[in-house]
Design a protein around this motif. Sequence first.
Motif, PDB file in Angstrom:
ATOM      1  N   ASN A   1     -18.681 -20.968  39.500  1.00  0.00           N
ATOM      2  CA  ASN A   1     -19.746 -20.413  38.648  1.00  0.00           C
ATOM      3  C   ASN A   1     -19.244 -20.165  37.229  1.00  0.00           C
ATOM      4  O   ASN A   1     -19.968 -20.404  36.261  1.00  0.00           O
ATOM      5  N   TYR A   2     -18.004 -19.659  37.121  1.00  0.00           N
ATOM      6  CA  TYR A   2     -17.418 -19.470  35.790  1.00  0.00           C
ATOM      7  C   TYR A   2     -17.326 -20.808  35.067  1.00  0.00           C
ATOM      8  O   TYR A   2     -17.640 -20.916  33.889  1.00  0.00           O
ATOM      9  N   GLN A   3     -16.887 -21.848  35.790  1.00  0.00           N
ATOM     10  CA  GLN A   3     -16.710 -23.174  35.176  1.00  0.00           C
ATOM     11  C   GLN A   3     -18.047 -23.731  34.692  1.00  0.00           C
ATOM     12  O   GLN A   3     -18.103 -24.356  33.636  1.00  0.00           O
ATOM     13  N   LYS A   4     -19.110 -23.493  35.469  1.00  0.00           N
ATOM     14  CA  LYS A   4     -20.435 -23.963  35.043  1.00  0.00           C
ATOM     15  C   LYS A   4     -20.914 -23.207  33.809  1.00  0.00           C
ATOM     16  O   LYS A   4     -21.461 -23.796  32.879  1.00  0.00           O
ATOM     17  N   LYS A   5     -20.720 -21.903  33.828  1.00  0.00           N
ATOM     18  CA  LYS A   5     -21.209 -21.055  32.740  1.00  0.00           C
ATOM     19  C   LYS A   5     -20.418 -21.282  31.449  1.00  0.00           C
ATOM     20  O   LYS A   5     -20.986 -21.229  30.354  1.00  0.00           O
ATOM     21  N   TYR A   6     -19.112 -21.547  31.596  1.00  0.00           N
ATOM     22  CA  TYR A   6     -18.236 -21.739  30.438  1.00  0.00           C
ATOM     23  C   TYR A   6     -17.478 -23.056  30.597  1.00  0.00           C
ATOM     24  O   TYR A   6     -16.280 -23.061  30.870  1.00  0.00           O
ATOM     25  N   PRO A   7     -18.157 -24.180  30.412  1.00  0.00           N
ATOM     26  CA  PRO A   7     -17.530 -25.489  30.680  1.00  0.00           C
ATOM     27  C   PRO A   7     -16.335 -25.810  29.783  1.00  0.00           C
ATOM     28  O   PRO A   7     -15.493 -26.622  30.159  1.00  0.00           O
ATOM     29  N   ASP A   8     -16.235 -25.163  28.638  1.00  0.00           N
ATOM     30  CA  ASP A   8     -15.115 -25.442  27.727  1.00  0.00           C
ATOM     31  C   ASP A   8     -13.869 -24.611  28.038  1.00  0.00           C
ATOM     32  O   ASP A   8     -12.837 -24.785  27.398  1.00  0.00           O
ATOM     33  N   ILE A   9     -13.992 -23.715  29.003  1.00  0.00           N
ATOM     34  CA  ILE A   9     -12.864 -22.846  29.355  1.00  0.00           C
ATOM     35  C   ILE A   9     -12.396 -23.191  30.758  1.00  0.00           C
ATOM     36  O   ILE A   9     -13.184 -23.257  31.695  1.00  0.00           O
ATOM     37  N   VAL A  10     -11.099 -23.407  30.899  1.00  0.00           N
ATOM     38  CA  VAL A  10     -10.528 -23.654  32.219  1.00  0.00           C
ATOM     39  C   VAL A  10     -10.190 -22.297  32.835  1.00  0.00           C
ATOM     40  O   VAL A  10      -9.471 -21.494  32.237  1.00  0.00           O
ATOM     41  N   VAL A  11     -10.715 -22.025  34.015  1.00  0.00           N
ATOM     42  CA  VAL A  11     -10.453 -20.761  34.700  1.00  0.00           C
ATOM     43  C   VAL A  11      -9.423 -21.015  35.791  1.00  0.00           C
ATOM     44  O   VAL A  11      -9.670 -21.762  36.737  1.00  0.00           O
ATOM     45  N   TRP A  12      -8.264 -20.417  35.604  1.00  0.00           N
ATOM     46  CA  TRP A  12      -7.181 -20.553  36.580  1.00  0.00           C
ATOM     47  C   TRP A  12      -7.255 -19.416  37.584  1.00  0.00           C
ATOM     48  O   TRP A  12      -7.568 -18.284  37.237  1.00  0.00           O
ATOM     49  N   GLU A  13      -6.943 -19.724  38.817  1.00  0.00           N
ATOM     50  CA  GLU A  13      -6.975 -18.734  39.886  1.00  0.00           C
ATOM     51  C   GLU A  13      -6.145 -17.497  39.519  1.00  0.00           C
ATOM     52  O   GLU A  13      -6.575 -16.368  39.727  1.00  0.00           O
ATOM     53  N   GLU A  14      -4.965 -17.698  38.971  1.00  0.00           N
ATOM     54  CA  GLU A  14      -4.096 -16.558  38.652  1.00  0.00           C
ATOM     55  C   GLU A  14      -4.662 -15.671  37.536  1.00  0.00           C
ATOM     56  O   GLU A  14      -4.223 -14.535  37.366  1.00  0.00           O
ATOM     57  N   ASN A  15      -5.657 -16.166  36.816  1.00  0.00           N
ATOM     58  CA  ASN A  15      -6.277 -15.360  35.758  1.00  0.00           C
ATOM     59  C   ASN A  15      -7.381 -14.450  36.286  1.00  0.00           C
ATOM     60  O   ASN A  15      -7.834 -13.571  35.555  1.00  0.00           O
ATOM     61  N   VAL A  16      -7.836 -14.688  37.502  1.00  0.00           N
ATOM     62  CA  VAL A  16      -8.944 -13.887  38.036  1.00  0.00           C
ATOM     63  C   VAL A  16      -8.582 -13.181  39.340  1.00  0.00           C
ATOM     64  O   VAL A  16      -9.442 -12.564  39.967  1.00  0.00           O
ATOM     65  N   THR A  17      -7.328 -13.272  39.756  1.00  0.00           N
ATOM     66  CA  THR A  17      -6.896 -12.628  40.998  1.00  0.00           C
ATOM     67  C   THR A  17      -5.779 -11.638  40.712  1.00  0.00           C
ATOM     68  O   THR A  17      -5.178 -11.635  39.641  1.00  0.00           O
ATOM     69  N   ILE A  18      -5.511 -10.807  41.694  1.00  0.00           N
ATOM     70  CA  ILE A  18      -4.482  -9.772  41.593  1.00  0.00           C
ATOM     71  C   ILE A  18      -3.257 -10.200  42.387  1.00  0.00           C
ATOM     72  O   ILE A  18      -3.375 -10.596  43.555  1.00  0.00           O
ATOM     73  N   ASN A  19      -2.089 -10.091  41.774  1.00  0.00           N
ATOM     74  CA  ASN A  19      -0.812 -10.292  42.463  1.00  0.00           C
ATOM     75  C   ASN A  19      -0.141  -8.925  42.529  1.00  0.00           C
ATOM     76  O   ASN A  19       0.345  -8.408  41.514  1.00  0.00           O
ATOM     77  N   LEU A  20      -0.116  -8.328  43.704  1.00  0.00           N
ATOM     78  CA  LEU A  20       0.410  -6.973  43.870  1.00  0.00           C
ATOM     79  C   LEU A  20       1.846  -6.813  43.380  1.00  0.00           C
ATOM     80  O   LEU A  20       2.254  -5.708  43.008  1.00  0.00           O
ATOM     81  N   ASP A  21       2.624  -7.882  43.372  1.00  0.00           N
ATOM     82  CA  ASP A  21       4.011  -7.801  42.904  1.00  0.00           C
ATOM     83  C   ASP A  21       4.099  -7.376  41.444  1.00  0.00           C
ATOM     84  O   ASP A  21       5.151  -6.917  40.993  1.00  0.00           O
ATOM     85  N   ASN A  22       3.012  -7.528  40.705  1.00  0.00           N
ATOM     86  CA  ASN A  22       3.006  -7.204  39.280  1.00  0.00           C
ATOM     87  C   ASN A  22       2.532  -5.786  38.975  1.00  0.00           C
ATOM     88  O   ASN A  22       2.290  -5.456  37.817  1.00  0.00           O
ATOM     89  N   TYR A  23       2.395  -4.957  40.004  1.00  0.00           N
ATOM     90  CA  TYR A  23       1.834  -3.617  39.834  1.00  0.00           C
ATOM     91  C   TYR A  23       2.756  -2.533  40.370  1.00  0.00           C
ATOM     92  O   TYR A  23       3.410  -2.712  41.392  1.00  0.00           O
ATOM     93  N   LYS A  24       2.748  -1.406  39.675  1.00  0.00           N
ATOM     94  CA  LYS A  24       3.327  -0.170  40.205  1.00  0.00           C
ATOM     95  C   LYS A  24       2.191   0.551  40.915  1.00  0.00           C
ATOM     96  O   LYS A  24       1.016   0.366  40.589  1.00  0.00           O
ATOM     97  N   ARG A  25       2.558   1.386  41.880  1.00  0.00           N
ATOM     98  CA  ARG A  25       1.542   2.086  42.673  1.00  0.00           C
ATOM     99  C   ARG A  25       1.791   3.581  42.660  1.00  0.00           C
ATOM    100  O   ARG A  25       2.928   4.022  42.728  1.00  0.00           O
ATOM    101  N   GLN A  26       0.710   4.315  42.587  1.00  0.00           N
ATOM    102  CA  GLN A  26       0.775   5.758  42.727  1.00  0.00           C
ATOM    103  C   GLN A  26      -0.019   6.124  43.978  1.00  0.00           C
ATOM    104  O   GLN A  26      -1.188   5.758  44.093  1.00  0.00           O
ATOM    105  N   TYR A  27       0.630   6.820  44.899  1.00  0.00           N
ATOM    106  CA  TYR A  27      -0.016   7.259  46.132  1.00  0.00           C
ATOM    107  C   TYR A  27      -0.238   8.765  46.036  1.00  0.00           C
ATOM    108  O   TYR A  27       0.701   9.523  45.767  1.00  0.00           O
ATOM    109  N   ILE A  28      -1.471   9.173  46.284  1.00  0.00           N
ATOM    110  CA  ILE A  28      -1.793  10.595  46.327  1.00  0.00           C
ATOM    111  C   ILE A  28      -2.338  10.895  47.723  1.00  0.00           C
ATOM    112  O   ILE A  28      -3.518  10.652  48.006  1.00  0.00           O
TER     113      ILE A  28
END
Length: 143
Positions: free
Chosen positions: A56-83
């Motif tokens: 849907n992103y590709q249809k809406k914005y045909p001039d922009i390439v949407v890479w999976e890593e740009n729209v998903t979360i990789n937990l390895d790149n985050y610090k976590r706070q547990y309460i």
Amino acid sequence: MEYDTTKIAILDAGKLDDFKKYKSAKLNDEDFIEIERLLKLSVFNYNSNQIMRIPNYQKKYPDIVVWEENVTINLDNYKRQYIPYINGNGEKLVWVYCVINARVHEQWEKEVLYATGGGDNYFWVTINLNSKTQKDFSINGPA
């Protein structure tokens, strides 16, 4: 209890204004395993939904390439706070707040790194350790 202190900070609910009405809780090894499982499930569900939206992103914005890593979360790149806390029903819950590594400052182990905006640089989920469920997965709004 063993956990990676370079990635996870445990904050005392009793010392945080937003959680003062609850009783603080302690986490054991089984809790950490369950938190990890449910957090990964939450992120998997989010990522799956985001990947399904790419066409849907590709249809809406045909001039922009949407890479999976740009729209998903990789937990390895985050610090976590547990309460961890006990709610009014006597259930042990953990509010998990995740912050992309680049946005973390030196007080991350002592205070919640609240932010407005920032998109998926910040997200959170509430984990119920009694029912072994997660709810309220949410991404911050756009910057």
